[in-house]
Motif scaffolding. Sequence first.
Motif, PDB file in Angstrom:
ATOM      1  N   HIS A  48       0.691  -1.081  -0.167  1.00  0.00           N
ATOM      2  CA  HIS A  48      -0.077   0.041  -0.229  1.00  0.00           C
ATOM      3  C   HIS A  48       0.927   1.330  -0.106  1.00  0.00           C
ATOM      4  N   GLY A  49       1.994   1.220   0.620  1.00  0.00           N
ATOM      5  CA  GLY A  49       3.020   2.331   0.480  1.00  0.00           C
ATOM      6  C   GLY A  49       3.442   2.609  -0.904  1.00  0.00           C
ATOM      7  N   LEU A  50       3.681   1.706  -1.774  1.00  0.00           N
ATOM      8  CA  LEU A  50       3.555   2.009  -3.134  1.00  0.00           C
ATOM      9  C   LEU A  50       2.400   2.836  -3.786  1.00  0.00           C
ATOM     10  N   ARG A  51       1.429   2.387  -3.435  1.00  0.00           N
ATOM     11  CA  ARG A  51       0.080   3.318  -3.975  1.00  0.00           C
ATOM     12  C   ARG A  51       0.253   4.699  -3.213  1.00  0.00           C
ATOM     13  N   TRP A  52       0.417   4.697  -2.185  1.00  0.00           N
ATOM     14  CA  TRP A  52       0.586   5.996  -1.446  1.00  0.00           C
ATOM     15  C   TRP A  52       1.675   7.074  -2.134  1.00  0.00           C
ATOM     16  N   LEU A  73      -5.640  15.890  -9.374  1.00  0.00           N
ATOM     17  CA  LEU A  73      -6.261  14.600  -8.640  1.00  0.00           C
ATOM     18  C   LEU A  73      -7.278  13.768  -9.390  1.00  0.00           C
ATOM     19  N   GLU A  74      -7.828  14.121 -10.315  1.00  0.00           N
ATOM     20  CA  GLU A  74      -8.792  13.658 -11.262  1.00  0.00           C
ATOM     21  C   GLU A  74      -7.716  12.529 -12.119  1.00  0.00           C
ATOM     22  N   LEU A  75      -6.647  12.953 -12.629  1.00  0.00           N
ATOM     23  CA  LEU A  75      -5.948  12.097 -13.547  1.00  0.00           C
ATOM     24  C   LEU A  75      -5.371  11.000 -12.680  1.00  0.00           C
ATOM     25  N   THR A  76      -4.719  11.449 -11.453  1.00  0.00           N
ATOM     26  CA  THR A  76      -4.027  10.224 -10.322  1.00  0.00           C
ATOM     27  C   THR A  76      -5.354   9.294 -10.088  1.00  0.00           C
ATOM     28  N   SER A  77      -6.357   9.929  -9.920  1.00  0.00           N
ATOM     29  CA  SER A  77      -7.539   8.839  -9.356  1.00  0.00           C
ATOM     30  C   SER A  77      -7.864   7.990 -10.368  1.00  0.00           C
ATOM     31  N   GLU A  85     -12.609  10.962  -6.397  1.00  0.00           N
ATOM     32  CA  GLU A  85     -11.187  11.768  -6.242  1.00  0.00           C
ATOM     33  C   GLU A  85     -10.994  11.779  -4.758  1.00  0.00           C
ATOM     34  N   LEU A  86     -12.024  11.712  -3.899  1.00  0.00           N
ATOM     35  CA  LEU A  86     -11.653  11.826  -2.392  1.00  0.00           C
ATOM     36  C   LEU A  86     -11.161  10.633  -2.022  1.00  0.00           C
ATOM     37  N   VAL A  87     -11.313   9.575  -2.612  1.00  0.00           N
ATOM     38  CA  VAL A  87     -10.607   8.319  -2.337  1.00  0.00           C
ATOM     39  C   VAL A  87      -8.943   8.622  -2.547  1.00  0.00           C
ATOM     40  N   THR A  88      -8.818   9.133  -3.518  1.00  0.00           N
ATOM     41  CA  THR A  88      -7.365   9.581  -3.824  1.00  0.00           C
ATOM     42  C   THR A  88      -6.964  10.513  -2.997  1.00  0.00           C
ATOM     43  N   GLU A  89      -7.626  11.540  -2.663  1.00  0.00           N
ATOM     44  CA  GLU A  89      -7.048  12.746  -1.925  1.00  0.00           C
ATOM     45  C   GLU A  89      -6.635  12.245  -0.540  1.00  0.00           C
ATOM     46  N   HIS A  90      -7.326  10.974   0.039  1.00  0.00           N
ATOM     47  CA  HIS A  90      -6.781  10.432   0.996  1.00  0.00           C
ATOM     48  C   HIS A  90      -5.281  10.094   1.227  1.00  0.00           C
ATOM     49  N   TYR A  91      -4.672   9.713   0.019  1.00  0.00           N
ATOM     50  CA  TYR A  91      -3.401   9.426  -0.068  1.00  0.00           C
ATOM     51  C   TYR A  91      -2.366  10.618  -0.202  1.00  0.00           C
ATOM     52  N   LEU A  92      -2.910  11.760  -0.263  1.00  0.00           N
ATOM     53  CA  LEU A  92      -2.250  12.998  -0.189  1.00  0.00           C
ATOM     54  C   LEU A  92      -1.807  13.632   1.294  1.00  0.00           C
ATOM     55  N   ARG A  93      -2.492  13.165   2.235  1.00  0.00           N
ATOM     56  CA  ARG A  93      -2.251  13.577   3.404  1.00  0.00           C
ATOM     57  C   ARG A  93      -1.116  13.140   4.061  1.00  0.00           C
TER      58      ARG A  93
END
Length: 93
Positions: A48-52, A73-77, A85-93
């Motif tokens: 999971h760290g790789l995804r982060w 964010l949309e592209l990354t998602s 996108e909110l799911v992906t935004e979790h990885y940015l914290r």
Amino acid sequence: MMMVPPEVYDRVAEVIEQQGEFRFDYRRYLESLKTSCAEVGEKYQGTHGLRWNFAQINVRSAQELEMGYFNALELTSNRMGHSRELVTEHYLR
């Protein structure tokens, strides 16, 4: 959506054809990942760290190309296979 490279798909299909299934030793995989992280000086955080790391690097890189935050964010998602996108935004914290 991320696609599996054709050569990887072909190799997995070959193994399934030869052995009737595709299996791998998960513990061996984790040990290899730990070793690889140590070799390149990265902190081991499991798969999971790789995804982060991917999410953070991908958003930052897109923004450096002058893409706005929400577009990056949309592209990354999309690349991570998330539907929101909110799911992906979790990885940015």
